[in-house]
Write an enzyme that holds these catalytic residues in place. Structure first.
Site, PDB file in Angstrom:
ATOM      1  N   ASP A   1      34.159  37.058  37.420  1.00  0.00           N
ATOM      2  CA  ASP A   1      35.306  36.165  37.558  1.00  0.00           C
ATOM      3  C   ASP A   1      36.114  36.512  38.800  1.00  0.00           C
ATOM      4  OD1 ASP A   1      36.934  33.992  36.445  1.00  0.00           O
ATOM      5  OD2 ASP A   1      38.475  35.543  36.191  1.00  0.00           O
TER       6      ASP A   1
ATOM      7  N   HIS B   1      37.955  33.030  39.194  1.00  0.00           N
ATOM      8  CA  HIS B   1      39.095  33.923  38.937  1.00  0.00           C
ATOM      9  C   HIS B   1      40.066  33.215  37.975  1.00  0.00           C
ATOM     10  CE1 HIS B   1      41.586  37.451  40.730  1.00  0.00           C
ATOM     11  NE2 HIS B   1      41.875  37.251  39.450  1.00  0.00           N
TER      12      HIS B   1
ATOM     13  N   GLU C   1      37.294  37.251  48.110  1.00  0.00           N
ATOM     14  CA  GLU C   1      37.408  35.949  47.446  1.00  0.00           C
ATOM     15  C   GLU C   1      38.556  35.098  47.975  1.00  0.00           C
ATOM     16  OE1 GLU C   1      40.205  36.622  43.583  1.00  0.00           O
ATOM     17  OE2 GLU C   1      38.146  37.329  43.389  1.00  0.00           O
TER      18      GLU C   1
ATOM     19  N   ARG D   1      39.078  43.215  39.109  1.00  0.00           N
ATOM     20  CA  ARG D   1      39.252  43.051  40.548  1.00  0.00           C
ATOM     21  C   ARG D   1      37.894  43.082  41.237  1.00  0.00           C
ATOM     22  NH1 ARG D   1      43.019  40.860  39.617  1.00  0.00           N
ATOM     23  NH2 ARG D   1      45.207  41.217  40.131  1.00  0.00           N
TER      24      ARG D   1
END
Length: 326
Positions: free
Chosen positions: A254, A291, A259, A230
């Site tokens: 990632d 992500h 985001e 996260r």
């Protein structure tokens, strides 16, 4: 036949929705839009709701769902920090999260470690400019590294297994140690001993900005950091400072703070506003991905199956094995 509305549906989920809606005898309405306070009115007349982790399931949304007499909602994501669980409990709305192939994220984390160890981000950026020199690109071998894994749920345990199988030393920290095959240490020991730190813990109020200037100061020089969990686990301002001071040799992110509205979206023609992302993208030793660690054919199918299974369990018994409301 129960009526389900699904939000944030991607094209790659369509075949799984078709398969599992037939299996459970559900009528499923597929929506590309996210579930938000602005779209929640679409839920009127449905028995259950499924959504993804980029949806905003706040108190306002939950109060609307309650007014529509919807008591069962299922995320197709594992993380649930986008859901106000306190409000859900107060309103008597059951919430479940999904399980999916843990190998998807685990393999991505291991891949990220190899990419950072061999300075691939720097190399690719050089080659784009026709610079094929080797200076500054000397790598490290995995078998000589100590890997620190924070969080040893299903994903973290697979990551540990993969790294150990390739000869690396593995240490881990978890509030609830779950494997006799992993060497557990204190969080401070993990920070001071690890050459590579890989995050695999859910986001909680207690571990928000777990990676910050104080914890970075405890780390080895030239540490590598991987976050496929996260975004809010990492304070990006402090991370950038660590990269600029060369305390941190490289990072693979990632997931990012703030985001939503950027990752999983094509911003090539519209641009984006993010306080640290553009600076990170300009750094040679940083790998940013969309992500996508979870994003395999197996995992996508699993996520849809898991969410619809949970809704089916709720309808049949009033509970689900993945129920988050205790």
């Amino acid at each position: 036949m129960k009526k389900i509305i699904a939000f944030a549906v991607r094209k790659d989920e369509l075949s799984a929705f078709e398969k599992y809606s037939k299996e459970f005898n559900f009528s499923v309405k597929l929506e590309e839009k996210n579930l938000t306070p602005e779209t929640v009115e679409l839920c009127k007349g449905y028995d259950g709701v499924t959504f993804l982790g980029n949806c905003n399931v706040n108190r306002e949304v939950l109060e609307k769902l309650n007014s529509f007499k919807i008591k069962y909602i299922a995320s197709r994501s594992t993380g649930y920090n986008n859901v106000d669980l306190k409000a859900a409990k107060e309103l008597g709305i059951y919430v479940s999260n999904s399980t999916y192939s843990s190998y998807s994220v685990a393999e991505f984390a291991v891949m990220s470690a190899f990419i950072l160890l061999r300075n691939i981000p720097q190399s690719l950026k050089r080659v784009e400019k026709y610079n094929f020199s080797l200076g500054g690109l000397i790598g490290r071998e995995l078998r000589n590294q100590t890997i620190g894994i924070i969080g040893t749920g299903k994903i973290g345990r697979i990551v540990a297994h993969h790294f150990k199988a390739m000869g690396a030393k593995v240490i881990a920290y978890d509030l609830y140690p779950s494997s006799d095959e992993i060497q557990y240490v204190s969080l401070e020991e993990l920070f001071t001993q690890s050459d590579i730190i890989s995050l695999h813990t859910p986001l909680t109020p207690e571990n928000h900005h777990l990676i910050n200037k104080e914890t970075i100061a405890k780390m080895k020089n030239d540490v590598l950091i991987i976050n496929s969990a996260r975004g809010e686990l990492v304070n990006l301002e402090d991370l950038i400072a660590g990269l600029k001071s060369k305390k941190i040799a490289g990072v693979a992110l990632d997931t990012l703070e703030k985001e939503v509205g950027i990752l999983h979206k094509d911003c090539s023609n519209i641009g984006f506003e993010h306080p640290q992302l553009k600076e990170l993208l300009n750094m040679e030793n940083v790998m940013i991905t969309s992500h996508q660690a979870f994003y395999t054919d197996q995992a996508v199918s699993d996520m849809v199956e898991s969410a619809l299974t949970c809704l089916n369990e709720y309808f049949l018994s009033g509970n689900s094995k993945n129920n988050l409301i205790k």
